[in-house]
Design a protein around this motif. Structure first.
Motif, PDB file in Angstrom:
ATOM      1  N   LEU A   1       0.815  -1.207   0.000  1.00  0.00           N
ATOM      2  CA  LEU A   1       0.000   0.000   0.000  1.00  0.00           C
ATOM      3  C   LEU A   1       0.857   1.269   0.000  1.00  0.00           C
ATOM      4  CD1 LEU A   1      -2.740  -1.016   2.606  1.00  0.00           C
ATOM      5  CD2 LEU A   1      -2.896  -1.098   0.115  1.00  0.00           C
ATOM      6  N   ALA A   2       2.075   1.174   0.494  1.00  0.00           N
ATOM      7  CA  ALA A   2       2.949   2.349   0.532  1.00  0.00           C
ATOM      8  C   ALA A   2       4.396   1.903   0.377  1.00  0.00           C
ATOM      9  CB  ALA A   2       2.748   3.125   1.827  1.00  0.00           C
ATOM     10  N   PRO A   3       4.784   1.466  -0.805  1.00  0.00           N
ATOM     11  CA  PRO A   3       6.155   0.961  -0.984  1.00  0.00           C
ATOM     12  C   PRO A   3       7.220   2.041  -0.823  1.00  0.00           C
ATOM     13  CG  PRO A   3       5.018   1.136  -3.092  1.00  0.00           C
ATOM     14  CD  PRO A   3       3.991   1.391  -2.033  1.00  0.00           C
ATOM     15  N   GLU A   4       6.867   3.298  -1.102  1.00  0.00           N
ATOM     16  CA  GLU A   4       7.877   4.349  -1.002  1.00  0.00           C
ATOM     17  C   GLU A   4       8.275   4.621   0.446  1.00  0.00           C
ATOM     18  OE1 GLU A   4       3.860   6.166  -0.604  1.00  0.00           O
ATOM     19  OE2 GLU A   4       4.813   4.715  -1.958  1.00  0.00           O
ATOM     20  N   ILE A   5       7.359   4.341   1.394  1.00  0.00           N
ATOM     21  CA  ILE A   5       7.668   4.591   2.806  1.00  0.00           C
ATOM     22  C   ILE A   5       8.687   3.585   3.318  1.00  0.00           C
ATOM     23  CG2 ILE A   5       6.660   4.681   5.128  1.00  0.00           C
ATOM     24  CD1 ILE A   5       4.119   5.716   3.937  1.00  0.00           C
ATOM     25  N   LEU A   6       8.677   2.383   2.759  1.00  0.00           N
ATOM     26  CA  LEU A   6       9.605   1.357   3.220  1.00  0.00           C
ATOM     27  C   LEU A   6      11.048   1.695   2.865  1.00  0.00           C
ATOM     28  CD1 LEU A   6       7.580  -1.863   2.330  1.00  0.00           C
ATOM     29  CD2 LEU A   6       7.770  -0.733   4.535  1.00  0.00           C
ATOM     30  N   LYS A   7      11.242   2.560   1.879  1.00  0.00           N
ATOM     31  CA  LYS A   7      12.600   2.942   1.494  1.00  0.00           C
ATOM     32  C   LYS A   7      13.243   3.851   2.529  1.00  0.00           C
ATOM     33  CE  LYS A   7      11.487   2.588  -3.430  1.00  0.00           C
ATOM     34  NZ  LYS A   7      11.441   3.311  -4.732  1.00  0.00           N
ATOM     35  N   GLU A   8      12.419   4.499   3.352  1.00  0.00           N
ATOM     36  CA  GLU A   8      12.962   5.354   4.397  1.00  0.00           C
ATOM     37  C   GLU A   8      13.554   4.510   5.529  1.00  0.00           C
ATOM     38  OE1 GLU A   8       9.872   7.919   5.692  1.00  0.00           O
ATOM     39  OE2 GLU A   8       9.409   8.672   3.680  1.00  0.00           O
ATOM     40  N   LYS A   9      14.592   4.966   6.123  1.00  0.00           N
ATOM     41  CA  LYS A   9      15.263   4.220   7.186  1.00  0.00           C
ATOM     42  C   LYS A   9      14.656   4.589   8.539  1.00  0.00           C
ATOM     43  CE  LYS A   9      19.636   3.809   4.683  1.00  0.00           C
ATOM     44  NZ  LYS A   9      21.099   4.048   4.719  1.00  0.00           N
ATOM     45  N   ASN A  10      13.469   4.061   8.791  1.00  0.00           N
ATOM     46  CA  ASN A  10      12.778   4.269  10.068  1.00  0.00           C
ATOM     47  C   ASN A  10      12.572   2.923  10.754  1.00  0.00           C
ATOM     48  OD1 ASN A  10      12.461   7.094   9.638  1.00  0.00           O
ATOM     49  ND2 ASN A  10      10.712   6.665   8.296  1.00  0.00           N
ATOM     50  N   ASP A  11      12.283   2.975  12.054  1.00  0.00           N
ATOM     51  CA  ASP A  11      11.979   1.732  12.749  1.00  0.00           C
ATOM     52  C   ASP A  11      10.600   1.245  12.350  1.00  0.00           C
ATOM     53  OD1 ASP A  11       9.989   3.080  14.467  1.00  0.00           O
ATOM     54  OD2 ASP A  11      11.738   4.023  15.376  1.00  0.00           O
ATOM     55  N   GLU A  12      10.278   0.030  12.729  1.00  0.00           N
ATOM     56  CA  GLU A  12       9.022  -0.593  12.308  1.00  0.00           C
ATOM     57  C   GLU A  12       7.809   0.167  12.835  1.00  0.00           C
ATOM     58  OE1 GLU A  12       9.228  -4.618  13.610  1.00  0.00           O
ATOM     59  OE2 GLU A  12      10.381  -5.287  11.870  1.00  0.00           O
ATOM     60  N   LYS A  13       7.916   0.679  14.035  1.00  0.00           N
ATOM     61  CA  LYS A  13       6.787   1.389  14.633  1.00  0.00           C
ATOM     62  C   LYS A  13       6.489   2.677  13.874  1.00  0.00           C
ATOM     63  CE  LYS A  13       5.111   2.928  19.146  1.00  0.00           C
ATOM     64  NZ  LYS A  13       5.430   3.029  20.595  1.00  0.00           N
ATOM     65  N   THR A  14       7.525   3.444  13.559  1.00  0.00           N
ATOM     66  CA  THR A  14       7.337   4.683  12.812  1.00  0.00           C
ATOM     67  C   THR A  14       6.842   4.412  11.401  1.00  0.00           C
ATOM     68  OG1 THR A  14       9.136   5.682  14.100  1.00  0.00           O
ATOM     69  CG2 THR A  14       8.478   6.803  12.065  1.00  0.00           C
ATOM     70  N   THR A  15       7.363   3.360  10.774  1.00  0.00           N
ATOM     71  CA  THR A  15       6.930   3.010   9.420  1.00  0.00           C
ATOM     72  C   THR A  15       5.461   2.621   9.392  1.00  0.00           C
ATOM     73  OG1 THR A  15       9.169   2.200   8.956  1.00  0.00           O
ATOM     74  CG2 THR A  15       7.422   1.546   7.443  1.00  0.00           C
ATOM     75  N   CYS A  16       5.022   1.840  10.381  1.00  0.00           N
ATOM     76  CA  CYS A  16       3.602   1.474  10.461  1.00  0.00           C
ATOM     77  C   CYS A  16       2.731   2.711  10.644  1.00  0.00           C
ATOM     78  CB  CYS A  16       3.378   0.492  11.612  1.00  0.00           C
ATOM     79  SG  CYS A  16       4.086  -1.138  11.359  1.00  0.00           S
ATOM     80  N   GLN A  17       3.204   3.643  11.453  1.00  0.00           N
ATOM     81  CA  GLN A  17       2.455   4.888  11.670  1.00  0.00           C
ATOM     82  C   GLN A  17       2.261   5.643  10.363  1.00  0.00           C
ATOM     83  OE1 GLN A  17       1.688   6.357  15.064  1.00  0.00           O
ATOM     84  NE2 GLN A  17       0.294   7.479  13.747  1.00  0.00           N
ATOM     85  N   LYS A  18       3.311   5.724   9.557  1.00  0.00           N
ATOM     86  CA  LYS A  18       3.226   6.445   8.293  1.00  0.00           C
ATOM     87  C   LYS A  18       2.335   5.723   7.288  1.00  0.00           C
ATOM     88  CE  LYS A  18       7.640   8.881   8.585  1.00  0.00           C
ATOM     89  NZ  LYS A  18       8.940   9.171   7.918  1.00  0.00           N
ATOM     90  N   VAL A  19       2.368   4.398   7.286  1.00  0.00           N
ATOM     91  CA  VAL A  19       1.498   3.633   6.376  1.00  0.00           C
ATOM     92  C   VAL A  19       0.036   3.846   6.731  1.00  0.00           C
ATOM     93  CG1 VAL A  19       0.850   1.313   5.634  1.00  0.00           C
ATOM     94  CG2 VAL A  19       3.254   1.916   5.857  1.00  0.00           C
ATOM     95  N   LEU A  20      -0.267   3.817   8.015  1.00  0.00           N
ATOM     96  CA  LEU A  20      -1.648   4.025   8.455  1.00  0.00           C
ATOM     97  C   LEU A  20      -2.114   5.440   8.149  1.00  0.00           C
ATOM     98  CD1 LEU A  20      -1.498   2.144  11.867  1.00  0.00           C
ATOM     99  CD2 LEU A  20      -2.791   1.450   9.860  1.00  0.00           C
ATOM    100  N   ASP A  21      -1.210   6.409   8.298  1.00  0.00           N
ATOM    101  CA  ASP A  21      -1.575   7.793   7.979  1.00  0.00           C
ATOM    102  C   ASP A  21      -1.841   7.958   6.488  1.00  0.00           C
ATOM    103  OD1 ASP A  21      -1.324   8.489  10.610  1.00  0.00           O
ATOM    104  OD2 ASP A  21       0.754   9.188  10.418  1.00  0.00           O
ATOM    105  N   LYS A  22      -1.092   7.251   5.668  1.00  0.00           N
ATOM    106  CA  LYS A  22      -1.263   7.404   4.224  1.00  0.00           C
ATOM    107  C   LYS A  22      -2.590   6.829   3.749  1.00  0.00           C
ATOM    108  CE  LYS A  22       0.636   6.294  -0.272  1.00  0.00           C
ATOM    109  NZ  LYS A  22       1.696   5.609  -1.056  1.00  0.00           N
ATOM    110  N   ILE A  23      -2.971   5.661   4.272  1.00  0.00           N
ATOM    111  CA  ILE A  23      -4.222   5.044   3.808  1.00  0.00           C
ATOM    112  C   ILE A  23      -5.442   5.650   4.487  1.00  0.00           C
ATOM    113  CG2 ILE A  23      -3.063   2.884   3.232  1.00  0.00           C
ATOM    114  CD1 ILE A  23      -3.990   1.681   5.771  1.00  0.00           C
ATOM    115  N   GLY A  24      -5.223   6.551   5.461  1.00  0.00           N
ATOM    116  CA  GLY A  24      -6.329   7.326   6.023  1.00  0.00           C
ATOM    117  C   GLY A  24      -7.203   6.600   7.012  1.00  0.00           C
ATOM    118  N   LEU A  25      -6.661   5.644   7.761  1.00  0.00           N
ATOM    119  CA  LEU A  25      -7.454   4.969   8.793  1.00  0.00           C
ATOM    120  C   LEU A  25      -7.501   5.829  10.047  1.00  0.00           C
ATOM    121  CD1 LEU A  25      -6.466   1.204   8.574  1.00  0.00           C
ATOM    122  CD2 LEU A  25      -8.509   2.338   7.735  1.00  0.00           C
ATOM    123  N   GLU A  26      -8.676   5.905  10.657  1.00  0.00           N
ATOM    124  CA  GLU A  26      -8.857   6.696  11.872  1.00  0.00           C
ATOM    125  C   GLU A  26      -9.236   5.781  13.028  1.00  0.00           C
ATOM    126  OE1 GLU A  26     -11.776   9.628  11.104  1.00  0.00           O
ATOM    127  OE2 GLU A  26     -10.590  10.718   9.621  1.00  0.00           O
ATOM    128  N   GLY A  27      -8.788   6.159  14.208  1.00  0.00           N
ATOM    129  CA  GLY A  27      -9.161   5.416  15.410  1.00  0.00           C
ATOM    130  C   GLY A  27      -8.236   4.269  15.749  1.00  0.00           C
TER     131      GLY A  27
END
Length: 255
Positions: free
Chosen positions: A182-208
Motif C-alpha cells: 500500500l505504501a512501498p515508497e515509505i519502506l525505502k525510508e530508514k525508520n523503525d518498524e513502529k514509525t513506518t507502520c504509523q506512516k502507512v496508516l496515515d497514508k491510507i487514512g485509517l482513523e481510530g
C-alpha cells in the motif's frame, strides 16, 4: 468493608447472623455491587466480575471465630507423625504475631493481599479448563453447563471487553509484510518498524487505530481490519491487471 463489619460483630456476644445482615443492608444499601434478595433476611448478593453470587450469612460469626490458635499450631507442627506435621506448617514470625488476635476473615484478607502482591511481581499465564458435561463421560456436551463455566470464569466478559475495544492485534513486522504494497515508497525510508507502520496508516487514512500505545503491535477493531484488507485487495488487483496487460502487450510486439 464486609470483613471489618464481620470482625466487629464477632466482638459482641449478643450478635447474630441476622443483626450482621441488617448492618450490611444499612451500610451498603447504595453500593452498586451489593444487593439484598427480596425473600431473605440473612442473605446478600455481591456482583462479582464474573457474575452475581448470593451469600448466606448463617454461621458467618461461628466460622470467623473458629481459627487455629498459634500455640496449638506449633504443637501440631512438632508432632512426630509426618502427616500431622505437614498439615500444620510453621508460620512466619510476622504472621504469628499478627494472627494471634486476628479472625479467619482477616487472615484471608491478608493472604489475598500477599497473593495479589505476588501476582503483580510476576507474569502469570492462565489455562482455563471447561468440563463438557457433569457425568464425566465422553461425547456428551451440555450447553448450559459449559456456558455457566465460561460466564463464571470471566471468559465471556473478557470477550465482550475485547470486542468493545481493539480485538485485532498485529505485530509491526507482520503488518509491514502484509500491507507494504500500500505504501512501498515509505519502506525505502530508514525508520523503525513502529514509525513506518504509523506512516502507512496515515497514508491510507485509517482513523481510530492505536499504534503509539502498542509496544510491539498495532491495535484496531474489525472494521478497520476489513478496510485495510479491502485496500490491499484493490491494490493487488490493480497491480496484477497491469502486469497481465504488460505481458500481453510484450507478447504481441514479439509476434
Amino acid at each position: 468493608g464486609i470483613i471489618a463489619l464481620l470482625d466487629e460483630a464477632c466482638m459482641f456476644p449478643k450478635s447474630t447472623h441476622e443483626t450482621l445482615s441488617q448492618k450490611l443492608y444499612e451500610k451498603f444499601k447504595n453500593h452498586k455491587r451489593f444487593a439484598k434478595p427480596k425473600l431473605s433476611r440473612t442473605a446478600f448478593t455481591i456482583q462479582h466480575y464474573a457474575g452475581d453470587v448470593i451469600y448466606q450469612s448463617d454461621h458467618f460469626l461461628d466460622k470467623n471465630k473458629d481459627y487455629v490458635v498459634a500455640e496449638h499450631q506449633e504443637l501440631l507442627n512438632a508432632s512426630r507423625c509426618s502427616f500431622v506435621s505437614v498439615l500444620f506448617p510453621p508460620a512466619p514470625e510476622e504472621n504469628t504475631k499478627s494472627s494471634k488476635s486476628s479472625s479467619i476473615a482477616t487472615r484471608f484478607k491478608m493472604q489475598l493481599h500477599e497473593l495479589m502482591e505476588t501476582l503483580s511481581s510476576t507474569e502469570p499465564h492462565y489455562i482455563r479448563c471447561v468440563k463438557p458435561n457433569s457425568v464425566l463421560k465422553p461425547a456428551i456436551f451440555e450447553n448450559t453447563n459449559v456456558l455457566q463455566q465460561l460466564r463464571c470464569s470471566g471468559v465471556l466478559e473478557a470477550i465482550r471487553i475485547s470486542c468493545a475495544g481493539y480485538p485485532t492485534r498485529k505485530l509491526f513486522h507482520d503488518f509491514l509484510h502484509r500491507f507494504r504494497i500500500l505504501a512501498p515508497e515509505i519502506l525505502k525510508e530508514k525508520n523503525d518498524e513502529k514509525t513506518t507502520c504509523q506512516k502507512v496508516l496515515d497514508k491510507i487514512g485509517l482513523e481510530g487505530y492505536q499504534v503509539n500505545n502498542g509496544v510491539n503491535c498495532i491495535l484496531c477493531n474489525d472494521d478497520q481490519l476489513e478496510t485495510r484488507d479491502h485496500l490491499l485487495w484493490n491494490c493487488s488487483f490493480s497491480k496484477e491487471c497491469w502486469t497481465s496487460i504488460n505481458l500481453h502487450h510484450d507478447s504481441d510486439l514479439r509476434m
